[in-house]
Design a protein around this motif. Sequence first.
Motif, short mmCIF file in Angstrom:
data_model
loop_
_atom_site.label_atom_id
_atom_site.label_comp_id
_atom_site.label_asym_id
_atom_site.label_seq_id
_atom_site.Cartn_x
_atom_site.Cartn_y
_atom_site.Cartn_z
N TRP A 1 1.68 -3.55 6.39
CA TRP A 1 2.36 -2.98 5.22
C TRP A 1 3.51 -2.11 5.70
CZ3 TRP A 1 1.10 -4.63 0.47
CH2 TRP A 1 -0.12 -5.27 0.31
N THR A 2 4.68 -2.29 5.11
CA THR A 2 5.83 -1.45 5.46
C THR A 2 6.13 -0.53 4.29
OG1 THR A 2 7.34 -3.16 4.66
CG2 THR A 2 6.84 -3.15 7.02
N PHE A 3 6.48 0.69 4.63
CA PHE A 3 6.74 1.71 3.60
C PHE A 3 8.15 2.20 3.71
CE2 PHE A 3 2.22 1.88 4.53
CZ PHE A 3 1.71 1.69 3.27
N GLU B 1 8.73 -6.02 -5.85
CA GLU B 1 8.22 -6.66 -4.64
C GLU B 1 6.80 -7.18 -4.84
OE1 GLU B 1 8.69 -4.17 -1.21
OE2 GLU B 1 10.66 -3.52 -1.88
N LEU C 1 -4.95 0.81 -0.18
CA LEU C 1 -3.68 0.47 0.47
C LEU C 1 -2.55 0.37 -0.55
CD1 LEU C 1 -4.78 -2.19 3.10
CD2 LEU C 1 -3.83 0.07 3.56
N LEU C 2 -2.84 -0.27 -1.67
CA LEU C 2 -1.84 -0.40 -2.72
C LEU C 2 -1.45 0.96 -3.28
CD1 LEU C 2 -0.07 -2.19 -4.45
CD2 LEU C 2 -2.02 -2.51 -5.98
N ARG D 1 3.75 6.52 -1.47
CA ARG D 1 4.87 6.71 -0.53
C ARG D 1 6.19 6.29 -1.14
NH1 ARG D 1 2.30 5.20 5.34
NH2 ARG D 1 0.70 6.81 5.26
N TYR D 2 6.16 5.22 -1.92
CA TYR D 2 7.37 4.77 -2.60
C TYR D 2 7.84 5.84 -3.57
CZ TYR D 2 10.55 1.90 -5.33
OH TYR D 2 11.67 1.40 -5.96
N TYR E 1 0.74 2.75 -0.82
CA TYR E 1 2.10 2.20 -0.87
C TYR E 1 2.87 2.79 -2.04
CZ TYR E 1 5.85 -1.04 -2.01
OH TYR E 1 7.06 -1.57 -2.33
N LEU E 2 2.26 2.80 -3.20
CA LEU E 2 2.93 3.32 -4.39
C LEU E 2 3.20 4.81 -4.27
CD1 LEU E 2 1.01 1.32 -7.14
CD2 LEU E 2 3.36 0.95 -6.35
N PRO F 1 8.91 -0.47 -7.59
CA PRO F 1 8.07 -0.97 -6.50
C PRO F 1 7.35 -2.25 -6.91
CG PRO F 1 6.98 0.85 -7.58
CD PRO F 1 8.38 0.76 -8.15
#
Length: 80
Positions: free
Chosen positions: A78-80, A60, A7-8, A14-15, A11-12, A57
């Motif tokens: 989780w929001t992206f 946050e 998941l982490l 997509r960021y 997130y990274l 990133p």
Amino acid sequence: MAKQRDLLIAYLDRYADERAENFRALFKVVDSAIASNNNEQLALTLNSITQIAKSSPFRELANLTSVRAALDDPDHKWTF
């Protein structure tokens, strides 16, 4: 733990994708401003590029306690 790591990483990823697209769009504006000799637009756009470059990133994620709690919570959104 592997799911939390995934998941982490997602997130990274997509960021990073969003950040890259923002840079591409802004550099097109820079090119246009230079071509049209629009110094005001150039200055504003370069300022935007600088602000994005300063961002991270990990800002946050700085509060590791809340991150750990979010990773441990299977219902965390989780929001992206």
